[in-house]
Motif scaffolding. Structure first.
Motif, PDB file in Angstrom:
ATOM      1  N   SER A  13       0.861  -1.183   0.000  1.00  0.00           N
ATOM      2  CA  SER A  13       0.000   0.000   0.000  1.00  0.00           C
ATOM      3  C   SER A  13       0.898   1.234   0.000  1.00  0.00           C
ATOM      4  CB  SER A  13      -0.896  -0.022   1.244  1.00  0.00           C
ATOM      5  OG  SER A  13      -1.739   1.108   1.263  1.00  0.00           O
ATOM      6  N   THR A  37      -4.626  -2.472  -2.407  1.00  0.00           N
ATOM      7  CA  THR A  37      -5.839  -1.655  -2.497  1.00  0.00           C
ATOM      8  C   THR A  37      -5.685  -0.615  -3.599  1.00  0.00           C
ATOM      9  OG1 THR A  37      -4.941  -0.020  -0.954  1.00  0.00           O
ATOM     10  CG2 THR A  37      -6.287  -1.766  -0.007  1.00  0.00           C
ATOM     11  N   GLY A  38      -6.806  -0.165  -4.124  1.00  0.00           N
ATOM     12  CA  GLY A  38      -6.879   1.024  -4.975  1.00  0.00           C
ATOM     13  C   GLY A  38      -5.814   1.169  -6.029  1.00  0.00           C
ATOM     14  N   LYS A  53      -7.395  -8.309  -4.071  1.00  0.00           N
ATOM     15  CA  LYS A  53      -7.877  -7.058  -3.486  1.00  0.00           C
ATOM     16  C   LYS A  53      -8.083  -7.237  -1.987  1.00  0.00           C
ATOM     17  CE  LYS A  53     -10.638  -5.523  -7.442  1.00  0.00           C
ATOM     18  NZ  LYS A  53     -12.022  -5.222  -7.887  1.00  0.00           N
ATOM     19  N   GLU A  55     -10.225  -5.719  -0.357  1.00  0.00           N
ATOM     20  CA  GLU A  55     -11.686  -5.764  -0.187  1.00  0.00           C
ATOM     21  C   GLU A  55     -12.234  -7.182  -0.284  1.00  0.00           C
ATOM     22  OE1 GLU A  55     -11.192  -2.621  -3.262  1.00  0.00           O
ATOM     23  OE2 GLU A  55      -9.738  -3.232  -1.742  1.00  0.00           O
ATOM     24  N   SER A  62     -13.549  -0.041   0.012  1.00  0.00           N
ATOM     25  CA  SER A  62     -12.890   1.165   0.508  1.00  0.00           C
ATOM     26  C   SER A  62     -14.006   2.181   0.777  1.00  0.00           C
ATOM     27  CB  SER A  62     -11.931   1.684  -0.577  1.00  0.00           C
ATOM     28  OG  SER A  62     -11.456   2.960  -0.242  1.00  0.00           O
ATOM     29  N   GLY A  66     -12.002   6.787   0.755  1.00  0.00           N
ATOM     30  CA  GLY A  66     -10.669   6.189   0.827  1.00  0.00           C
ATOM     31  C   GLY A  66     -10.019   6.294   2.196  1.00  0.00           C
ATOM     32  N   LYS A  69      -9.555   1.719   4.294  1.00  0.00           N
ATOM     33  CA  LYS A  69      -9.314   0.669   3.296  1.00  0.00           C
ATOM     34  C   LYS A  69      -8.780  -0.603   3.959  1.00  0.00           C
ATOM     35  CE  LYS A  69      -6.617   3.300   0.578  1.00  0.00           C
ATOM     36  NZ  LYS A  69      -6.804   4.759   0.704  1.00  0.00           N
ATOM     37  N   THR A  70      -7.689  -0.478   4.696  1.00  0.00           N
ATOM     38  CA  THR A  70      -7.004  -1.654   5.262  1.00  0.00           C
ATOM     39  C   THR A  70      -7.338  -1.885   6.730  1.00  0.00           C
ATOM     40  OG1 THR A  70      -5.084  -0.280   5.783  1.00  0.00           O
ATOM     41  CG2 THR A  70      -5.031  -1.490   3.688  1.00  0.00           C
TER      42      THR A  70
END
Length: 197
Positions: A13, A37-38, A53, A55, A62, A66, A69-70
């Protein structure tokens, strides 16, 4: 040589993507799986690698623009679980928590945003929460997890991967943990300084 611990899954990330391509190539060659992520996940896939992902692991998208997310037990459980602790292992199985052996983070550029003369709202949005939490969690569990807390350490990890493959000694993990708490300390000091002004 001291006992080596294998890296099987890497959570990546990062804000700055430059220099990440070499690490991805070395990790992929060693059979390490990617989780992200993203924008980082898109970057990894654009380089031609498979990337799960976050997610899909957490079953949460997310959220809050944003901001979240994690931050989830399935991510932090995978980082903080003690691999030699039977209770931790049982709970990982019970809650289907994947082991995360390597965390690569490059934080939001807080100091650069302040220096650019950005608005207060823009500066506040550059206070990294998930990234700094990932750094602290991985560094705390250095006995099992490798932390790369900024792009300054990319070359260090690349050297380890070239010499040892996707495996590290406890001394190497402890040294990276020390650097991680240095990054965390510097970052929080910069934020504190800005608020104090």
């Amino acid at each position: 040589m001291a006992e080596l611990k294998q890296i099987k899954t890497a959570l990546i990330s990062v804000f700055h993507k430059d220099g990440l391509d070499e690490l991805l190539a070395l990790l992929d060659k060693a059979g390490v799986k990617f989780l992200s992520t993203g924008g980082t996940q898109q970057f990894i896939e654009q380089q031609g690698y498979k990337c799960a992902k976050v997610e899909d692991v957490t079953t949460y998208p997310s959220i809050l623009g944003g901001r979240v997310k994690t931050l989830h037990p399935k991510v932090f459980g995978g980082i903080l679980a003690r691999r030699d602790n039977e209770g931790d292992r049982d709970q990982m199985a019970q809650y289907d928590i994947p082991e995360i052996d390597l965390v690569i983070v490059d934080l939001y550029p807080f100091e650069q945003t302040v220096a650019s003369g950005a608005s207060e709202q823009d500066i506040i949005e550059k206070i990294d929460i998930g990234g700094i939490s990932l750094i602290r969690a991985a560094a705390k569990n250095f006995s099992d997890v490798v932390i790369v807390p900024s792009k300054q350490e990319y070359a260090l990890l690349a050297d380890i991967l070239k010499q040892q493959g996707a495996a590290t000694t406890v001394e190497q993990r402890r040294m990276l943990a020390e650097r991680a708490f240095g990054v965390s300390s510097h970052y929080d000091t910069a934020i504190h300084t800005w608020f104090a002004q």
